[in-house]
Write a protein that holds these residues in place. Structure first.
Motif, PDB file in Angstrom:
ATOM      1  N   GLY A 142      30.913  80.091  23.383  1.00  0.00           N
ATOM      2  CA  GLY A 142      31.349  80.066  21.993  1.00  0.00           C
ATOM      3  C   GLY A 142      32.102  78.805  21.617  1.00  0.00           C
ATOM      4  O   GLY A 142      31.900  78.245  20.536  1.00  0.00           O
ATOM      5  N   SER A 143      32.989  78.343  22.501  1.00  0.00           N
ATOM      6  CA  SER A 143      33.750  77.130  22.188  1.00  0.00           C
ATOM      7  C   SER A 143      32.862  75.890  22.259  1.00  0.00           C
ATOM      8  O   SER A 143      33.039  74.939  21.483  1.00  0.00           O
ATOM      9  N   ARG A 144      31.895  75.877  23.177  1.00  0.00           N
ATOM     10  CA  ARG A 144      30.935  74.770  23.197  1.00  0.00           C
ATOM     11  C   ARG A 144      30.179  74.707  21.869  1.00  0.00           C
ATOM     12  O   ARG A 144      29.948  73.627  21.311  1.00  0.00           O
ATOM     13  N   ALA A 145      29.767  75.879  21.370  1.00  0.00           N
ATOM     14  CA  ALA A 145      29.040  75.916  20.104  1.00  0.00           C
ATOM     15  C   ALA A 145      29.924  75.434  18.962  1.00  0.00           C
ATOM     16  O   ALA A 145      29.472  74.686  18.080  1.00  0.00           O
ATOM     17  N   THR A 146      31.196  75.845  18.965  1.00  0.00           N
ATOM     18  CA  THR A 146      32.127  75.427  17.924  1.00  0.00           C
ATOM     19  C   THR A 146      32.299  73.920  17.910  1.00  0.00           C
ATOM     20  O   THR A 146      32.409  73.295  16.845  1.00  0.00           O
ATOM     21  N   ALA A 147      32.308  73.314  19.097  1.00  0.00           N
ATOM     22  CA  ALA A 147      32.474  71.864  19.208  1.00  0.00           C
ATOM     23  C   ALA A 147      31.166  71.104  19.050  1.00  0.00           C
ATOM     24  O   ALA A 147      31.155  69.865  19.098  1.00  0.00           O
ATOM     25  N   GLY A 148      30.053  71.822  18.855  1.00  0.00           N
ATOM     26  CA  GLY A 148      28.766  71.163  18.722  1.00  0.00           C
ATOM     27  C   GLY A 148      28.205  70.650  20.028  1.00  0.00           C
ATOM     28  O   GLY A 148      27.370  69.738  20.046  1.00  0.00           O
ATOM     29  N   LEU A 149      28.618  71.248  21.150  1.00  0.00           N
ATOM     30  CA  LEU A 149      28.228  70.775  22.478  1.00  0.00           C
ATOM     31  C   LEU A 149      27.221  71.678  23.169  1.00  0.00           C
ATOM     32  O   LEU A 149      26.805  71.376  24.293  1.00  0.00           O
ATOM     33  N   LEU A 150      26.831  72.767  22.540  1.00  0.00           N
ATOM     34  CA  LEU A 150      25.884  73.696  23.162  1.00  0.00           C
ATOM     35  C   LEU A 150      24.465  73.260  22.829  1.00  0.00           C
ATOM     36  O   LEU A 150      24.098  73.112  21.666  1.00  0.00           O
ATOM     37  N   THR A 151      23.662  73.036  23.865  1.00  0.00           N
ATOM     38  CA  THR A 151      22.302  72.522  23.672  1.00  0.00           C
ATOM     39  C   THR A 151      21.271  73.636  23.817  1.00  0.00           C
ATOM     40  O   THR A 151      21.543  74.675  24.442  1.00  0.00           O
ATOM     41  N   PRO A 152      20.059  73.439  23.298  1.00  0.00           N
ATOM     42  CA  PRO A 152      18.986  74.426  23.510  1.00  0.00           C
ATOM     43  C   PRO A 152      18.707  74.653  24.989  1.00  0.00           C
ATOM     44  O   PRO A 152      18.364  75.767  25.396  1.00  0.00           O
ATOM     45  N   GLU A 153      18.849  73.602  25.809  1.00  0.00           N
ATOM     46  CA  GLU A 153      18.629  73.745  27.248  1.00  0.00           C
ATOM     47  C   GLU A 153      19.652  74.671  27.880  1.00  0.00           C
ATOM     48  O   GLU A 153      19.340  75.420  28.806  1.00  0.00           O
ATOM     49  N   ASP A 154      20.886  74.617  27.377  1.00  0.00           N
ATOM     50  CA  ASP A 154      21.929  75.519  27.880  1.00  0.00           C
ATOM     51  C   ASP A 154      21.529  76.978  27.681  1.00  0.00           C
ATOM     52  O   ASP A 154      21.830  77.836  28.514  1.00  0.00           O
ATOM     53  N   LEU A 155      20.851  77.251  26.593  1.00  0.00           N
ATOM     54  CA  LEU A 155      20.485  78.630  26.270  1.00  0.00           C
ATOM     55  C   LEU A 155      19.355  79.158  27.144  1.00  0.00           C
ATOM     56  O   LEU A 155      19.056  80.350  27.107  1.00  0.00           O
ATOM     57  N   ASP A 156      18.756  78.290  27.941  1.00  0.00           N
ATOM     58  CA  ASP A 156      17.711  78.726  28.874  1.00  0.00           C
ATOM     59  C   ASP A 156      18.289  79.306  30.154  1.00  0.00           C
ATOM     60  O   ASP A 156      17.549  79.881  30.964  1.00  0.00           O
ATOM     61  N   ARG A 157      19.581  79.154  30.390  1.00  0.00           N
ATOM     62  CA  ARG A 157      20.196  79.680  31.615  1.00  0.00           C
ATOM     63  C   ARG A 157      20.065  81.196  31.658  1.00  0.00           C
ATOM     64  O   ARG A 157      20.217  81.869  30.635  1.00  0.00           O
ATOM     65  N   GLU A 158      19.817  81.722  32.853  1.00  0.00           N
ATOM     66  CA  GLU A 158      19.507  83.138  33.007  1.00  0.00           C
ATOM     67  C   GLU A 158      20.553  83.859  33.844  1.00  0.00           C
ATOM     68  O   GLU A 158      21.214  83.257  34.706  1.00  0.00           O
TER      69      GLU A 158
END
Length: 416
Positions: A142-158
Motif C-alpha cells: 500500500g505504501s509503495r502504491a501511495t509513493a508511486g513505486l509499485l510496478t505491474p511486475e510487482d503484482l505478478d508475485r505469488e
C-alpha cells in the motif's frame, strides 16, 4: 510519567479498540493472523472504518485497498498531514504491531473533533495494505502504491498457493490495472508520522515509555537456493557427499559471524526448506531466506558482499550449485528534522525525555521519504517481543504514545 490531567486522548477507548480489533484473525496459538487480501484483513479494515466514522472522519479506500480517513482543515487545498500504519499481521503475530499506529491516529483525530480543535492543514489517517509482506514475500504494498513505486511486475508475485498479488486484488474487487491511481501527487503531503511499538528492548532498558525515531534500517531480503545431490544416508561416505543442508548450515553460520562483526548489522534466516526430507536421505535441495539490515547502507552492503563471497567458496568446495535471488532491497531512511522536532516538543510538554533511537524494523514511511518528510514515535515493548503472540505494550504506554502523536499532529497541521 505525566499526571492524568496532561493526557487528552481517551486511553480507555484506545485500549478497548486495540483489543476489539485483535479478536479478528485470532489464531489457535493465541496470536493474530491477518494476511493481505483475506477475509480477516477485510473485516479488520471494516472495523477500523467504523472507528473512523465515529471520529467524524470522511472515509474512503483507494485502488490499492489503503483505508483512509480525513479530517478537513481550514484550508483544504494545502498539503495534508498523514498518519497511520497497517492492520495486516504476520502468521500468529501480536496485537499491537501496526494497529496501535492506526488506532492511535484515529483517536488523536477524534479528540480534535470532540474538542472542536481546528487545524490549518487537513489530517488523514491511513491503514496501509500489506505492510508485513507475510503472504507474498513482498511487503509494504500500500505504501509503495501511495509513493508511486509499485510496478505491474510487482503484482505478478505469488503466494505459496500460486495466487498473484494482482489476482488477490481482483478477488477483493480491486483493479490492478488502475494501481497507478493510488499514487499521491508530488507536494500533496506535508509530512507523514507513524506511531509504532518499538519491537526491541532499548526503551524498556532506558525505563522510558516513548522514543523519537532517528531513522529506519534498510532491509535486503534474499533467497539462497542450493542444489546438491540426494543420496542414501547409510551408504554414501562423508567425503563423497554433496549435502546441500551441510553447505547451507555453513553459510548460515557465516551470516551470524559477519552480521555480529559490525555491531549494528542484523542478519536473520527465517525460512528454510529442504528436499527430499527423509530421515535417511542426504538433502539434495535447500532453499533459505536471508533478511539483512543496517541503518548504514554501506555497512549493510559490505556485510552482504562478504556473506556472498563466503557462500560461493563453501558451495564450490562442496560441489553445490548456488543461486541467489533478491526479493527486496530498500535503502535506510533518515527521519526528518521537521517531524522529529515536533515529536520532541510533544515529549517535552508531557515531561517525557525526548529520547532518540533508530528503528531496526522496516516501516511504510520508508517508501514515502523521497516525496515528503517522515518521522516515527516508538512505544515501549515488553521484553522487546514482536511478531509473537506475547507482544505487549501497556495501556499506559500506548496512551503516552498516542498523546505524543496527538500533539505532534496538531503541531504539524498548524505550521506554515
Amino acid at each position: 510519567m505525566p499526571d492524568g490531567s496532561s493526557i487528552e486522548i481517551d486511553a480507555e477507548r484506545l485500549w478497548f479498540r486495540l483489543y476489539e480489533l485483535a479478536e479478528i484473525g485470532r489464531s489457535e496459538g493465541g496470536g493474530v493472523t491477518r494476511l493481505s487480501f483475506t477475509e480477516e484483513e477485510r473485516a479488520a479494515k471494516d472495523l477500523v472504518a467504523s472507528y473512523m466514522r465515529e471520529a467524524g472522519l470522511e472515509v474512503r479506500e483507494d485502488v490499492a485497498g489503503n483505508l483512509i480517513g480525513r479530517r478537513e482543515g481550514s484550508d483544504p487545498e494545502v498539503p495534508v498531514v498523514l498518519a497511520g500504519s497497517h492492520v495486516d499481521s504476520v502468521p500468529n503475530g501480536g496485537d499491537f504491531d501496526g494497529p496501535l499506529g492506526v488506532l492511535a491516529a484515529v483517536e488523536a483525530l477524534q479528540v480534535m473533533e470532540e474538542r472542536d480543535l481546528n487545524t490549518q492543514r487537513p489530517i488523514e489517517v491511513v491503514a496501509f495494505t500489506d505492510e508485513e509482506g507475510a503472504r507474498f514475500g513482498f511487503g509494504m504494498i500500500g505504501s509503495r502504491a501511495t509513493a508511486g513505486l509499485l510496478t505491474p511486475e510487482d503484482l505478478d508475485r505469488e503466494d505459496e498457493n500460486g495466487v498473484s498479488i494482482a489476482q488477490a486484488m481482483r478477488d477483493c474487487s480491486l483493479d490492478p490495472e488502475r494501481i497507478g491511481e493510488a499514487a499521491r501527487p508530488e507536494g500533496s503531503i506535508h509530512a507523514y508520522v507513524e506511531l509504532h511499538i518499538e519491537q526491541g528492548k532499548i526503551l524498556e532498558n532506558e525505563a522510558l515509555p516513548v522514543g523519537v525515531v532517528t531513522g529506519i534500517a534498510g532491509p535486503v531480503w534474499l533467497r539462497l537456493i542450493l542444489e546438491g545431490e540426494a543420496g542414501h544416508a547409510g551408504t554414501t561416505p562423508m567425503g563423497l557427499r554433496r549435502d546441500a543442508l551441510s553447505a547451507a548450515a555453513a553459510i548460515i553460520g557465516t551470516v551470524e559471524r559477519e552480521a555480529a562483526r559490525t555491531g549494528t548489522t542484523v542478519g536473520t534466516v527465517g525460512q528454510l526448506e529442504l528436499m527430499p526430507g527423509g530421515i535417511n536421505i542426504i538433502p539434495g535441495h535447500v532453499s533459505f531466506s536471508l533478511d539483512l539490515r543496517d541503518i548504514d547502507q554501506d555497512v549493510r552492503d559490505e556485510v552482504e558482499a562478504r556473506i556472498a563471497d563466503e557462500a560461493r567458496r563453501i558451495c564450490e568446495e562442496r560441489g553445490i550449485v548456488l543461486e541467489t535471488q533478491t526479493l527486496q532491497r530498500l535503502p535506510p531512511v533518515l527521519c526528518s528534522d521537521l517531524v522529529r522536532e515536533a515529536a520532541k516538543e510533544a515529549c517535552d510538554a508531557l515531561a517525557f525525555e525526548p529520547f532518540e533511537l533508530a528503528s531496526g524494523a522496516g516501516h511504510d514511511g520508508m517508501h514515502l521519504a523521497d516525496l515528503r518528510p517522515i518521522g516515527m514515535v516508538f512505544v515501549r515493548s515488553k521484553d522487546g517481543l514482536s511478531h509473537n503472540p506475547d507482544e505487549y505494550s501497556s495501556r499506559e504506554d500506548c496512551a503516552a504514545g498516542a498523546e505524543v502523536l496527538y500533539r505532534t499532529l496538531l503541531k504539524l497541521a498548524n505550521e506554515n
